[in-house]
Design an enzyme around this catalytic site. Sequence first.
Site, PDB file in Angstrom:
ATOM      1  N   GLY A 226     -11.064   2.764   1.126  1.00 17.95           N
ATOM      2  CA  GLY A 226     -10.600   3.225   2.437  1.00 17.95           C
ATOM      3  C   GLY A 226     -11.748   3.807   3.244  1.00 17.95           C
ATOM      4  N   GLY A 227     -11.853   5.119   3.238  1.00 19.87           N
ATOM      5  CA  GLY A 227     -12.828   5.835   4.074  1.00 19.87           C
ATOM      6  C   GLY A 227     -14.245   5.281   4.006  1.00 19.87           C
TER       7      GLY A 227
ATOM      8  CG  HIS B 279      -1.992   1.023   1.130  1.00 19.79           C
ATOM      9  ND1 HIS B 279      -1.772   2.349   1.420  1.00 19.79           N
ATOM     10  CD2 HIS B 279      -3.278   0.930   0.716  1.00 19.79           C
ATOM     11  CE1 HIS B 279      -2.888   3.027   1.197  1.00 19.79           C
ATOM     12  NE2 HIS B 279      -3.822   2.190   0.781  1.00 19.79           N
TER      13      HIS B 279
ATOM     14  CD  GLU C   3      -2.691   5.120   3.606  1.00 25.39           C
ATOM     15  OE1 GLU C   3      -2.983   4.181   4.364  1.00 25.39           O
ATOM     16  OE2 GLU C   3      -3.551   5.802   3.007  1.00 25.39           O
TER      17      GLU C   3
HETATM   18  P1  13P Z   1      -9.738   6.151   0.356  1.00 24.51           P
HETATM   19  O1  13P Z   1     -10.869   5.340  -0.194  1.00 24.51           O
HETATM   20  O2  13P Z   1      -9.985   6.643   1.762  1.00 24.51           O
HETATM   21  O3  13P Z   1      -9.287   7.226  -0.587  1.00 24.51           O
HETATM   22  O4  13P Z   1      -8.489   5.128   0.507  1.00 24.51           O
HETATM   23  C1  13P Z   1      -8.172   4.340  -0.579  1.00 24.51           C
HETATM   24  C2  13P Z   1      -7.155   3.374  -0.127  1.00 24.51           C
HETATM   25  O5  13P Z   1      -6.029   3.726   0.169  1.00 24.51           O
HETATM   26  C3  13P Z   1      -7.554   1.954  -0.012  1.00 24.51           C
HETATM   27  O6  13P Z   1      -6.456   1.142   0.200  1.00 24.51           O
END
Ligand code: 13P
Length: 256
Positions: A237-238, A98, A100
């Site tokens: 994600g969110g 990922h 991040e």
């Molecule tokens: P968001 O949907 O919050 O933009 O995050 C996407 C994500 O990084 C899923 O791994």
Amino acid sequence: MNKALRKAVIAGNWKMNKTRPEAAALIAELKPLVADAGCEVVACVPFTNLETVLEAVKGSNIKVGAQNCHFEKSGAFTGEISADMLAEMGVEYVVLGHSERRQYFGETDETVNKRLTAALAAGLKVILCVGEMLADRENGITGELVALQTKIALKGVSKEDLKNVIIAYEPVWAIGTGKTATAEQANEVCAIIRGVIASIYDQEAADGITIQYGGSMNAKNAAELVAQPDVDGGLIGGASLKAVDFSVIVKAATEG
Ligand code: 13P
């Protein structure tokens, strides 16, 4: 290429959210909402929630994933979790690479490759994340960059093992920003990745692999994104933290 040959996968990446009681409550709310899903539904949760969520999803169609694993089987790696530890628990999926992890925790294409081969050896299914930064897109190197990330991550992976790999195209500039790639942009890069798979393996492998889009996908924009010919679902994600929103995305993938 026949989209109908592939299974769409909608996976929630909860990131560093939810205590155990909150996790159990979210799964309880989600279960009836996605019970008739025509796509695979996965919740990728923090390590501390795995046991709770594995228990909570029993009797449902929701699969459970972790968000990372280490490449060694065991040893002096303080703070890390091995693929075998996840597999032994009954965890089915793991998110690897990922952005991040790449941005904040020093993950490189090489360590992603090591983690990926370790995860596959342990019997896990991998959601491999690739994607460009805004500067890469502005420099016109998105295609080359995701091709490189994909090739290095899959080094040494057989065509047979590739069946346990999903690729998530997540443009870094679209993650958590509310800026979604347009459906055309998402499809274009997913198609490039599919072409890379064809070049490394063959057309059959390329036609069979699930390639998701991720980055600010939500209840409103999901239908258009998952309807694209090369987009086979999403990594969310969110919006995966809200049962109703997530279920709307699952419904879009079921129909798309
Ligand atoms: P968001 O949907 O919050 O933009 O995050 C996407 C994500 O990084 C899923 O791994």
